[in-house]
Design a protein around this motif. Structure first.
Motif, PDB file in Angstrom:
ATOM      1  N   TYR A  89     -39.130  -7.578 -24.849  1.00  0.00           N
ATOM      2  CA  TYR A  89     -39.321  -7.289 -23.491  1.00  0.00           C
ATOM      3  C   TYR A  89     -40.082  -5.826 -23.286  1.00  0.00           C
ATOM      4  O   TYR A  89     -40.819  -5.726 -22.576  1.00  0.00           O
ATOM      5  CB  TYR A  89     -38.477  -7.580 -22.417  1.00  0.00           C
ATOM      6  CG  TYR A  89     -38.620  -6.857 -21.116  1.00  0.00           C
ATOM      7  CD1 TYR A  89     -39.436  -7.489 -20.037  1.00  0.00           C
ATOM      8  CD2 TYR A  89     -38.278  -5.687 -20.651  1.00  0.00           C
ATOM      9  CE1 TYR A  89     -39.650  -7.177 -18.810  1.00  0.00           C
ATOM     10  CE2 TYR A  89     -38.561  -5.170 -19.497  1.00  0.00           C
ATOM     11  CZ  TYR A  89     -39.346  -5.820 -18.325  1.00  0.00           C
ATOM     12  OH  TYR A  89     -39.697  -5.534 -17.217  1.00  0.00           O
ATOM     13  N   LEU A  90     -39.415  -4.864 -23.872  1.00  0.00           N
ATOM     14  CA  LEU A  90     -39.952  -3.472 -24.102  1.00  0.00           C
ATOM     15  C   LEU A  90     -41.289  -3.276 -24.567  1.00  0.00           C
ATOM     16  O   LEU A  90     -41.733  -2.478 -24.268  1.00  0.00           O
ATOM     17  CB  LEU A  90     -38.695  -2.577 -24.957  1.00  0.00           C
ATOM     18  CG  LEU A  90     -37.249  -2.516 -24.460  1.00  0.00           C
ATOM     19  CD1 LEU A  90     -36.578  -1.762 -25.212  1.00  0.00           C
ATOM     20  CD2 LEU A  90     -37.304  -2.024 -22.916  1.00  0.00           C
ATOM     21  N   LEU A  91     -41.517  -4.091 -25.516  1.00  0.00           N
ATOM     22  CA  LEU A  91     -42.948  -4.205 -26.150  1.00  0.00           C
ATOM     23  C   LEU A  91     -43.747  -5.092 -25.091  1.00  0.00           C
ATOM     24  O   LEU A  91     -45.193  -4.974 -25.327  1.00  0.00           O
ATOM     25  CB  LEU A  91     -42.896  -4.532 -27.413  1.00  0.00           C
ATOM     26  CG  LEU A  91     -42.186  -3.736 -28.449  1.00  0.00           C
ATOM     27  CD1 LEU A  91     -41.939  -4.373 -29.542  1.00  0.00           C
ATOM     28  CD2 LEU A  91     -42.547  -2.486 -28.387  1.00  0.00           C
ATOM     29  N   GLN A  92     -43.515  -6.110 -24.518  1.00  0.00           N
ATOM     30  CA  GLN A  92     -44.180  -7.261 -23.961  1.00  0.00           C
ATOM     31  C   GLN A  92     -43.570  -7.250 -22.496  1.00  0.00           C
ATOM     32  O   GLN A  92     -42.904  -8.106 -22.208  1.00  0.00           O
ATOM     33  CB  GLN A  92     -44.324  -8.450 -24.549  1.00  0.00           C
ATOM     34  CG  GLN A  92     -45.085  -9.522 -24.304  1.00  0.00           C
ATOM     35  CD  GLN A  92     -44.846 -10.718 -25.250  1.00  0.00           C
ATOM     36  OE1 GLN A  92     -44.753 -10.607 -26.296  1.00  0.00           O
ATOM     37  NE2 GLN A  92     -45.397 -11.703 -24.535  1.00  0.00           N
ATOM     38  N   ASN A  93     -43.760  -6.285 -21.432  1.00  0.00           N
ATOM     39  CA  ASN A  93     -43.155  -6.583 -20.204  1.00  0.00           C
ATOM     40  C   ASN A  93     -43.526  -7.944 -19.489  1.00  0.00           C
ATOM     41  O   ASN A  93     -42.756  -8.202 -18.447  1.00  0.00           O
ATOM     42  CB  ASN A  93     -43.525  -5.276 -19.282  1.00  0.00           C
ATOM     43  CG  ASN A  93     -43.164  -4.091 -19.960  1.00  0.00           C
ATOM     44  OD1 ASN A  93     -43.743  -2.998 -19.841  1.00  0.00           O
ATOM     45  ND2 ASN A  93     -42.059  -3.975 -20.816  1.00  0.00           N
ATOM     46  N   ASN A  94     -44.404  -8.247 -19.800  1.00  0.00           N
ATOM     47  CA  ASN A  94     -44.808  -9.576 -18.905  1.00  0.00           C
ATOM     48  C   ASN A  94     -43.925 -10.923 -19.509  1.00  0.00           C
ATOM     49  O   ASN A  94     -44.163 -12.089 -19.045  1.00  0.00           O
ATOM     50  CB  ASN A  94     -46.261 -10.072 -19.185  1.00  0.00           C
ATOM     51  CG  ASN A  94     -46.788 -10.321 -20.493  1.00  0.00           C
ATOM     52  OD1 ASN A  94     -46.132 -10.059 -21.405  1.00  0.00           O
ATOM     53  ND2 ASN A  94     -48.207 -10.846 -20.546  1.00  0.00           N
ATOM     54  N   LEU A  95     -43.100 -10.963 -20.400  1.00  0.00           N
ATOM     55  CA  LEU A  95     -42.393 -11.688 -21.034  1.00  0.00           C
ATOM     56  C   LEU A  95     -41.412 -12.171 -19.983  1.00  0.00           C
ATOM     57  O   LEU A  95     -40.990 -13.462 -19.825  1.00  0.00           O
ATOM     58  CB  LEU A  95     -41.440 -11.025 -22.091  1.00  0.00           C
ATOM     59  CG  LEU A  95     -40.264 -11.813 -22.848  1.00  0.00           C
ATOM     60  CD1 LEU A  95     -40.951 -13.185 -23.433  1.00  0.00           C
ATOM     61  CD2 LEU A  95     -39.515 -11.370 -23.733  1.00  0.00           C
ATOM     62  N   VAL A  96     -41.047 -11.279 -18.949  1.00  0.00           N
ATOM     63  CA  VAL A  96     -40.006 -11.734 -17.741  1.00  0.00           C
ATOM     64  C   VAL A  96     -40.711 -11.387 -16.386  1.00  0.00           C
ATOM     65  O   VAL A  96     -40.675 -10.140 -15.972  1.00  0.00           O
ATOM     66  CB  VAL A  96     -38.762 -11.203 -17.738  1.00  0.00           C
ATOM     67  CG1 VAL A  96     -37.740 -11.648 -16.857  1.00  0.00           C
ATOM     68  CG2 VAL A  96     -37.846 -11.404 -19.135  1.00  0.00           C
ATOM     69  N   PHE A 114     -31.554 -11.663 -16.937  1.00  0.00           N
ATOM     70  CA  PHE A 114     -32.499 -11.637 -15.776  1.00  0.00           C
ATOM     71  C   PHE A 114     -33.239 -13.048 -15.980  1.00  0.00           C
ATOM     72  O   PHE A 114     -33.433 -13.606 -15.055  1.00  0.00           O
ATOM     73  CB  PHE A 114     -33.396 -10.385 -15.594  1.00  0.00           C
ATOM     74  CG  PHE A 114     -34.114 -10.746 -14.201  1.00  0.00           C
ATOM     75  CD1 PHE A 114     -33.842 -10.209 -13.284  1.00  0.00           C
ATOM     76  CD2 PHE A 114     -35.385 -10.870 -14.206  1.00  0.00           C
ATOM     77  CE1 PHE A 114     -34.287  -9.950 -11.861  1.00  0.00           C
ATOM     78  CE2 PHE A 114     -36.332 -11.035 -12.898  1.00  0.00           C
ATOM     79  CZ  PHE A 114     -35.602 -10.559 -12.002  1.00  0.00           C
ATOM     80  N   SER A 115     -33.785 -13.075 -17.098  1.00  0.00           N
ATOM     81  CA  SER A 115     -34.671 -14.594 -17.471  1.00  0.00           C
ATOM     82  C   SER A 115     -33.700 -15.697 -17.068  1.00  0.00           C
ATOM     83  O   SER A 115     -34.233 -16.709 -16.435  1.00  0.00           O
ATOM     84  CB  SER A 115     -35.188 -14.617 -18.796  1.00  0.00           C
ATOM     85  OG  SER A 115     -35.774 -15.552 -19.005  1.00  0.00           O
ATOM     86  N   LEU A 116     -32.277 -15.629 -17.636  1.00  0.00           N
ATOM     87  CA  LEU A 116     -31.495 -16.645 -17.582  1.00  0.00           C
ATOM     88  C   LEU A 116     -31.309 -16.958 -16.200  1.00  0.00           C
ATOM     89  O   LEU A 116     -31.233 -18.187 -15.422  1.00  0.00           O
ATOM     90  CB  LEU A 116     -30.217 -16.329 -18.145  1.00  0.00           C
ATOM     91  CG  LEU A 116     -30.034 -16.337 -19.762  1.00  0.00           C
ATOM     92  CD1 LEU A 116     -28.755 -15.994 -20.153  1.00  0.00           C
ATOM     93  CD2 LEU A 116     -30.435 -17.929 -20.050  1.00  0.00           C
ATOM     94  N   SER A 117     -31.076 -15.742 -15.325  1.00  0.00           N
ATOM     95  CA  SER A 117     -30.879 -15.885 -13.828  1.00  0.00           C
ATOM     96  C   SER A 117     -31.863 -16.762 -12.989  1.00  0.00           C
ATOM     97  O   SER A 117     -31.834 -17.772 -12.152  1.00  0.00           O
ATOM     98  CB  SER A 117     -30.471 -14.907 -13.222  1.00  0.00           C
ATOM     99  OG  SER A 117     -31.672 -13.946 -13.021  1.00  0.00           O
TER     100      SER A 117
END
Length: 539
Positions: A89-96, A114-117
């Motif tokens: 995520y730190l490298l690819q912010n649009n992952l979540v 956060f993604s799990l939620s």
């Protein structure tokens, strides 16, 4: 404890709700393994998911942990997946989606959690489960406490739809607080409302094991007065086995009587009956009642017949108020007494609120006021169950035998209850009402429709109700006449349109010119349509 003994003992249970319940009712609800696989594939790793698990298993397996190896592997896999996911995520912010790096930094949120939620936030219910969900909601309302390891908000959603208040505790939040231990929901593995509360990794479970000591102590205190039922779990689940083992060490009774306090429900496809067996697990040192079934509707119908007169929500509400009065005034010996209705506590005059007061509640028949028709219909049709069976009977018997009032569920409850004794006079009055109640078909055939209105007999409820050509009383008659033609729409119409309209009309005090009576006939016909004709007397 067999299901019949559970009803006979008539104690509100503590219910444990596992992932099997979410999988039963929510589309695409995963188990732990499939959830880990789903997130491993988001990482685009070269290693196959099961090869990844095999490497962990080979490293961790030994003679001491072989019974728990799947749990150990899953927890370690979750830890690795979280680390890799958060780094990605730190490298690819649009992952979540909808998560900013600033939010991650300022709030210390794990992108993985956060993604799990968000993954569990959708409650897309499976089709043809509405009847079962309705009965499950009744079980929740009849539970002293509900404890779940599920992240989703299924239980809150069901409770919310029925306007029932329940105290919610997330993670270990409620373990260290003094509570009433009534009408409480514990989400012990966290909730989607707080992503960092989710328990899934090895470190999460280590912390949970520490907190669970307090949970077990709280439950053991309540177990004296309430049986425990596990639903939606497998007996191979480490969570349930750990809890059962702890109870076996601490329950203040001999092993042979443990089955009277603990029931485990296991899903078995295509078993329509409730198959019950007393089981003894030597490893856990515990005896319990095991129910195997695929017929959860029957299971929930049986459990929901438990009735201690008032609901757990009612007990919690007034227990809190009594405790506050006693805590504040009792310490200094300043208590005084007077008599009031429990339902009036919230609206006491100011001079009473400021007095040194303790409140006494006597027998139900002496203190509780009989409801009016609006109170009764709202409680009955909305299935609130806030009016006790005894008070409902009293209300019915105060009406003439020909009065249009729905009451099929009351007859069913009377015939299945072991602790309600009717006087001969009350029984005769109810039997007389039953004799005068016609079948649904007879009532449909008896409705006369004006020739000019017959055009609407083939129309939908929406078209009938919104027609500007029809008077209100004729709209009600048409919908009553065609009630069997609207299986998908009739319930929503009754609860969202007809009942509120009747309530408003009744409370206004205006002359109804037959509209009151038409609504009440409609409610009776809806009751018979939904719950069946009344074709039996009181046993």
């Amino acid at each position: 404890m067999g299901i019949q003994e559970l009803k006979k003992n008539n104690q509100y249970p503590i219910i444990f709700v596992g992932s099997g319940i979410s999988k039963r009712y929510i589309k695409n609800s995963p188990d732990w393994l499939s959830l880990l696989k789903e997130y491993w594939e988001k990482l685009d790793e070269d290693t196959n998911f099961y090869s990844f698990l095999t490497k962990i298993k080979e490293k961790e397996l030994n003679d001491d942990n072989k019974d728990d190896i799947n749990f150990i592997v899953n927890a370690k896999a979750a830890s690795i997946i979280q680390k890799k996911f958060d780094e990605k995520y730190l490298l690819q912010n649009n992952l979540v989606p909808n998560l900013t790096p600033e939010k991650v930094y300022r709030e210390g949120i794990s992108p993985f959690k956060f993604s799990l939620s968000k993954r569990f936030s959708s409650l897309d219910y499976l089709e043809n489960m509405s009847s079962e969900l309705k009965e499950f909601t009744k079980v929740i309302k009849k539970s002293r406490m509900v404890i779940t390891t599920n992240y989703d908000c299924l239980i809150e959603d069901l409770i919310g739809k029925n306007s029932e208040n329940i105290d919610l505790f997330i993670g270990g939040e409620g373990f260290f607080r003094q509570t009433t231990s009534w009408n409480e929901l514990y989400k012990i593995h966290g909730s989607i409302s707080d992503p960092n509360s989710l328990i899934i990794t090895e470190n999460d479970y280590k912390k949970f094991e520490y907190d669970s000591i307090i949970l077990n102590a709280k439950l053991l205190t309540s177990l004296v007065d309430s049986p425990i039922i596990f639903i939606g779990y497998s007996l191979s689940d480490k969570n349930i086995r750990s809890l059962l083992q702890e109870y076996s060490k601490n329950i203040p009774t001999n092993v042979s009587k443990m089955a009277d306090r603990i029931t485990v429900v296991e899903y078995e496809p295509n078993i329509s009956s409730l198959e019950e067996n007393i089981e003894h697990d030597q490893e856990l040192g515990i005896t319990y009642n095991r129910i195997t079934t695929d017929n959860y509707l029957s299971l929930f119908e049986n459990i929901s017949k438990i009735n201690q007169g008032v609901s757990p929500a009612f007990i919690k509400k007034y227990q809190k108020q009594f405790k506050n009065i006693i805590d504040v005034k009792g310490r200094s010996g300043e208590l005084d007494t007077f008599l009031t209705y429990a339902s009036n506590i919230d609206s006491l005059p100011e001079d009473y609120k400021n007095r040194n007061t303790a409140i006494a509640i006597g027998e139900q028949g002496t203190l509780f006021m009989v409801p009016n028709i609006v109170d009764y219909l709202n409680d009955y049709l909305l299935d609130k169950q806030k009016i006790s069976l005894q008070i409902s009977i009293k209300f019915l018997n105060n009406q003439t035998s020909g009065a249009q009032i729905p009451y099929k569920k009351i007859i069913d409850e009377l015939n299945s209850s072991n602790d309600i004794t009717l006087t001969t006079k009350d029984k005769l009055r109810i039997d007389k009402r039953i004799e005068s109640t016609r079948t649904l078909e007879c009532q449909i055939n008896a409705i006369k429709i004006n020739i000019k209105d017959k055009y609407f007999l083939s129309k939908s409820i929406h078209e009938i109700w919104n027609s500007k050509e029809l008077k209100e009383i004729n709209k009600i008659k048409l919908i009553s006449k065609t009630i069997k033609n609207h299986p998908k729409d009739i319930e929503n119409f009754i609860l969202q349109e007809a009942l509120p309209q009747f309530t408003e009309l009744y409370n206004s005090g205006a002359k109804s010119n037959g509209v009151h009576s038409a609504y009440r006939k409609l409610f009776v016909m809806y009751d018979l349509y939904k719950n069946g004709n009344i074709d039996t007397t009181i046993k």
